[in-house]
Write an enzyme that holds these catalytic residues in place. Structure first.
Site, PDB file in Angstrom:
ATOM      1  NE  ARG A 269      -4.152   1.756   0.777  1.00  0.00           N
ATOM      2  CZ  ARG A 269      -5.005   2.247  -0.091  1.00  0.00           C
ATOM      3  NH1 ARG A 269      -4.797   2.097  -1.381  1.00  0.00           N
ATOM      4  NH2 ARG A 269      -6.094   2.874   0.305  1.00  0.00           N
TER       5      ARG A 269
ATOM      6  CB  THR B  46      -9.266  -0.911  -7.486  1.00  0.00           C
ATOM      7  OG1 THR B  46      -9.209   0.257  -6.671  1.00  0.00           O
ATOM      8  CG2 THR B  46      -8.456  -2.012  -6.862  1.00  0.00           C
TER       9      THR B  46
ATOM     10  CB  THR C  55      -5.951   0.567  -6.464  1.00  0.00           C
ATOM     11  OG1 THR C  55      -6.874   1.579  -6.832  1.00  0.00           O
ATOM     12  CG2 THR C  55      -5.298   0.925  -5.144  1.00  0.00           C
TER      13      THR C  55
ATOM     14  CG  ASN D  77      -8.301   6.155  -4.460  1.00  0.00           C
ATOM     15  OD1 ASN D  77      -9.118   5.270  -4.192  1.00  0.00           O
ATOM     16  ND2 ASN D  77      -8.385   7.359  -3.938  1.00  0.00           N
TER      17      ASN D  77
ATOM     18  CD  GLU E  40      -4.890   4.459  -3.062  1.00  0.00           C
ATOM     19  OE1 GLU E  40      -6.088   4.444  -2.744  1.00  0.00           O
ATOM     20  OE2 GLU E  40      -4.464   3.971  -4.111  1.00  0.00           O
TER      21      GLU E  40
ATOM     22  CG  ASP F 129      -8.618   5.225  -0.351  1.00  0.00           C
ATOM     23  OD1 ASP F 129      -9.695   5.724  -0.713  1.00  0.00           O
ATOM     24  OD2 ASP F 129      -8.186   4.156  -0.814  1.00  0.00           O
TER      25      ASP F 129
ATOM     26  CB  SER G 185      -6.938  -0.428   1.231  1.00  0.00           C
ATOM     27  OG  SER G 185      -7.431  -1.099   0.085  1.00  0.00           O
TER      28      SER G 185
ATOM     29  N   GLY H 242     -13.719  -1.697  -6.910  1.00  0.00           N
ATOM     30  CA  GLY H 242     -15.033  -1.160  -6.595  1.00  0.00           C
ATOM     31  C   GLY H 242     -15.100  -0.258  -5.386  1.00  0.00           C
ATOM     32  N   GLY H 243     -13.978   0.344  -4.934  1.00  0.00           N
ATOM     33  CA  GLY H 243     -14.058   1.185  -3.746  1.00  0.00           C
ATOM     34  C   GLY H 243     -14.596   0.374  -2.579  1.00  0.00           C
TER      35      GLY H 243
END
Length: 580
Positions: A118, A390, A408, A410, A429, A432, A461, A483-484
């Site tokens: 990440r 993503t 991803t 984002n 990102e 997030d 995430s 898909g978030g």
């Protein structure tokens, strides 16, 4: 003895368990009635079957690159690296080397590990950096240089390969380099670029890369990405050092200075991918491995599944009774997600309690079968971000090693900033993080202080790469999606549809989906996926119900069957399953 409360609801029967936690070997539930899928729902998946190995991703060229590596003797991680770099070329809105992701890996001997690559906040980041003088959230976390976190993808793929790979590093990047030197753009990807052309046009290097001649490459165009090909060749020759300490790092820092971004050479030098202990779940005798924090996926899905496990009898798929029950499980899981979860290096989280069966029983006891709870105060309005940018890919190799990978930028095309001279996009990102407690991010998530911005911190995430073992302890499924926040609910529903509702994997991937994330307090469903009667019944129960503007999730999944491996790319998008 367990007690049950039986309530007729919209033609279905809901049996609510009033007893304690279930044991680890809970039997499959009894499903009352036939599934309710309206005739307006016309989505159908096309599974691919192969005896030895399978790769499923959001682009057929990337899947082909992975299967070729396997045919050459590579394993699941070798293929994962090849697919990851190929997606950075052919799926630029989500595939990346300027973003980050997660891998859940299970080898053929049964050992499961997770790697977290990440992105992290730059050292110059601060708690309130995206608030104006009045405390309102600005757009700087979405578009432009300030939106980017320190990329992790190159470090993560290299670390996974270093521990588990078997083929030469350069061999794994060769397909991506060839694709960057020229490949034909299909209609799906041309449309993706065109849809974000106004953002991409704001930045000179993005205009040059993605809008040659002032527009997206038309379908059938031989698209050449010379700068990206050079970058990939450098990574092929020198590994991650050139990205985090060398020539590519210099280009990233120059780009930051060009646009008042925060990432420095020191931020890049500091970056490390991290091995994590996977979340391990037990569900009706099956075992599920998923990603731990800094992903919220495994924990939140675990709460949903633990709540659902307490019902010996379930309403049929698509009925108001089933949607209500599933919604209330999602509501409670997301409430905990938004309050408790964050980067484990920065916050302490009560994971053992959140994932315990007694805690699930406590949450289950709060669910009123015939009624939705009173709605909370609404948060500030936010867009219904579909969050498809993503990407996930699933791999099983010829020896039975498996990799479930979600990566991803984002939002679509990330920050829209392409690194000048390097040819790759940087993520956005930073959105997030909790930019302001009580205010939603681009996906409408209202989060807490545990996910506040801090230098060096990983943003929370929703990515949920998962591996499912059968009751026999053998590999059964590899599954994930973009898909978030809908990632979590989509993966949970595919698993529930197979294990509880008895669907084939193809039917489970194609089946209509719902989503609830606590705030905003609304059930969103895919248009045409719920009957008018179910929607009316849910509204009569006190739920707010809305059809989504688009679809929910782009699943890439694999299942073991008697005939071999079945790969299912989501029919909602033009992906590809390639078997051997």
């Amino acid at each position: 003895m367990r007690q049950h409360l039986i309530i007729a609801l919209g033609g279905a029967v809901l049996v609510a368990a009033c007893g304690g936690a279930r044991g680890p070997e809970a039997p499959s539930p009894v499903v009352r009635g036939a599934p309710s899928i309206p005739a307006t729902w016309t989505v159908h998946a096309k599974p691919v079957t192969a005896p030895k190995a399978m790769v499923v991703s959001a682009h057929p060229l990337a899947s082909a690159a992975g299967i070729e590596v396997i045919k050459q003797g590579g394993n699941a991680i070798d293929a994962a690296v090849a697919v990851g770099f190929a997606l950075a070329v052919v799926l630029p809105d989500a595939g990346n080397i300027g973003g980050g992701g997660f891998i859940v890996h299970r080898n053929a001997a049964g050992q499961v590990q997770a790697i977290d690559y990440r992105e992290t906040a730059p050292q110059g980041a601060s708690h309130d950096m995206y608030l104006d003088s009045a405390g309102n959230v600005t757009e700087q976390s979405l578009t432009g240089h300030l939106a980017a976190g320190v990329p992790g993808s190159v470090a993560g793929m290299y670390e996974a390969w270093k521990r588990h790979g078997s083929r030469p590093w350069a061999t794994l990047l060769a397909p991506a380099i060839k694709l960057a030197q020229g490949h034909r753009v299909d209609a799906e990807r041309s449309s993706d670029i065109a849809s974000d052309s106004s953002r991409l046009a704001q930045f000179p290097a993005s205009r040059q890369q993605f809008l040659p001649g002032g527009h997206a490459p038309p379908p059938g165009t031989q698209w050449k990405q010379a700068d990206l090909a050079k970058t990939l060749q450098l990574i092929s020759d020198s590994g991650p050092d050139v990205f985090y300490r060398g020539q590519i790092a210099d280009l990233i820092v120059a780009e930051m200075q060009r646009g008042s971004g925060l990432i420095t050479k020191d931020d890049l030098r500091r970056y490390r991918a991290k091995w994590r202990t996977p979340i391990q779940l037990r569900y009706r005798g099956y075992t599920i491995y998923s990603m731990p924090p800094a992903s919220s996926g495994g924990v939140t899905m675990g709460e949903i599944l633990n709540i659902m496990e307490g019902y010996d009898t379930l309403p049929a798929f698509g009925t108001a009774a089933y949607v209500h029950l599933l919604t209330e499980a999602m509501r409670r899981a997301f409430s905990d997600r938004n309050k408790w979860l964050g980067d484990p290096d920065f916050v302490s989280m009560p994971l053992e309690r959140l994932l315990s069966k007694p805690y699930a029983a406590q949450l289950r006891s709060q669910i009123d079968p015939p009624r939705a709870p009173p709605p909370p105060p609404p948060p500030r309005a936010a867009s219904d971000g579909e969050g498809m940018h993503t990407t996930h890919y699933s791999i099983v190799d010829a020896d039975g090693n498996a990799a479930s990978v979600t990566t991803t930028l984002n939002g679509g095309f990330g920050s829209a900033v392409t690194v000048t001279g390097a040819g790759f996009l940087l993520n956005n990102e930073m959105d997030d993080f909790t930019t302001a407690p009580g205010k939603p991010n681009m996906y409408g998530l209202v989060q807490g202080e545990a996910n506040a911005i801090a230098p060096g911190k990983r943003m929370l995430s929703a990515m949920t790469p998962s591996i499912v073992l059968g009751k026999d302890g053998q590999l059964l499924m590899v599954v994930g999606t973009p898909g978030g926040p809908t990632i979590i609910t989509t993966v949970a529903q595919v698993i529930l549809d197979v294990l509880d509702q008895g669907m084939t994997l193809a039917d489970a991937v194609a089946a209509p989906r719902i989503h609830h994330q606590a705030l905003p307090d609304v059930i969103r469903y895919e248009r045409g996926g719920l009957s008018d009667a179910a929607v009316a019944a849910l509204r009569g129960m006190g739920h707010k119900v809305e059809a989504r503007r688009g679809t929910s999730g782009i699943v890439a999944a694999i299942q073991r069957t008697a005939a071999g491996w079945v790969g299912v790319p989501d029919p909602r998008y033009d992906g590809g399953a390639v078997g051997w």
